[in-house]
Design a protein around this motif. Structure first.
Motif, PDB file in Angstrom:
ATOM      1  N   LYS A  55       0.945  -1.165  -0.002  1.00 18.99           N
ATOM      2  CA  LYS A  55       0.030  -0.069   0.100  1.00 18.99           C
ATOM      3  C   LYS A  55       0.800   1.437  -0.122  1.00 18.99           C
ATOM      4  O   LYS A  55       2.086   1.057   0.431  1.00 18.99           O
ATOM      5  CB  LYS A  55      -0.806  -0.040   1.309  1.00 18.99           C
ATOM      6  N   THR A  96      -6.865   3.297  -6.749  1.00 19.77           N
ATOM      7  CA  THR A  96      -6.752   2.984  -5.232  1.00 19.77           C
ATOM      8  C   THR A  96      -8.087   3.390  -4.402  1.00 19.77           C
ATOM      9  O   THR A  96      -8.756   4.199  -5.368  1.00 19.77           O
ATOM     10  CB  THR A  96      -5.469   3.988  -4.729  1.00 19.77           C
ATOM     11  N   GLU A 144      -3.796   6.055   3.767  1.00 27.61           N
ATOM     12  CA  GLU A 144      -3.633   4.570   3.167  1.00 27.61           C
ATOM     13  C   GLU A 144      -4.218   4.718   2.005  1.00 27.61           C
ATOM     14  O   GLU A 144      -5.515   4.791   1.973  1.00 27.61           O
ATOM     15  CB  GLU A 144      -3.889   3.740   4.205  1.00 27.61           C
ATOM     16  N   GLU A 146      -4.951   1.713  -0.880  1.00 25.42           N
ATOM     17  CA  GLU A 146      -4.786   0.480  -1.192  1.00 25.42           C
ATOM     18  C   GLU A 146      -5.045   0.248  -2.677  1.00 25.42           C
ATOM     19  O   GLU A 146      -6.193   0.729  -3.176  1.00 25.42           O
ATOM     20  CB  GLU A 146      -6.192  -0.333  -0.205  1.00 25.42           C
TER      21      GLU A 146
END
Length: 173
Positions: A55, A96, A144, A146
């Motif tokens: 990530k 993402t 974050e 991902e």
């Protein structure tokens, strides 16, 4: 000799391998984070990043508009180029999903030293301490990203293909 190139309309064959993509994420420390504002316009901002656990991780403060936007619309994009690295010609766009982590002091304190190391501030102990003090604030958030999908391009592979195909722009029919 590879397939003869007639044009450069379709570059889909010139992708980075997974290993090269991972190498790029290790070599490069800057990305462009993209999101949409409430009017639907795409917006992007360069960020230094840490690639860990598959990530992207960045930090900023809660007062940035991108934080509010990513909370509301986590569909986002991270773009990494090879500019300034030994992998010139490599590029990755990653679809993402963003998660904004508020109030997680342990996560902030995990990310900041990794971040400072990546941007070259870990070798000077005093500068490192000062930067940690400046960055480790209650308003600091970690975002974050991902990955959902990767889109890559490797201009080195294209150059090799052009060279091996014997392409000469003056020999076209």
């Amino acid at each position: 000799m590879g397939k003869k190139l007639d044009n450069l309309e379709d570059l889909s064959a010139f992708k980075l391998s997974d290993a090269d993509r991972e190498s790029l994420f290790e070599f490069q420390n800057e990305c462009t984070v993209c999101w949409t504002n409430k009017e639907g316009w795409p917006v992007g901002m360069p960020h230094s990043f840490v690639w860990s656990g598959g990530k992207f991780w960045v930090h900023t403060t809660t007062n940035r508009k991108r934080v509010r936007a990513l909370r509301a619309r986590p569909q986002s994009c991270v773009v990494v180029s090879s500019l300034g690295t030994e992998m010139m010609g490599a590029m990755v766009t990653t679809k993402t999903l963003a998660t904004v982590h508020d109030g997680d002091r342990d996560l902030v304190r995990w990310l900041l030293p990794l971040f400072l190391e990546r941007v070259g501030m870990a070798s000077d102990e005093e500068a490192f301490r000062q930067q940690m003090q400046l960055l480790d604030t209650p308003a600091r958030v970690v975002i974050e990203f991902e990955p959902v999908d990767f889109f890559t391009y490797d201009s080195r592979a294209l150059s090799e293909s052009v060279a091996s195909s014997g392409y000469n722009r003056w020999d076209r029919d």
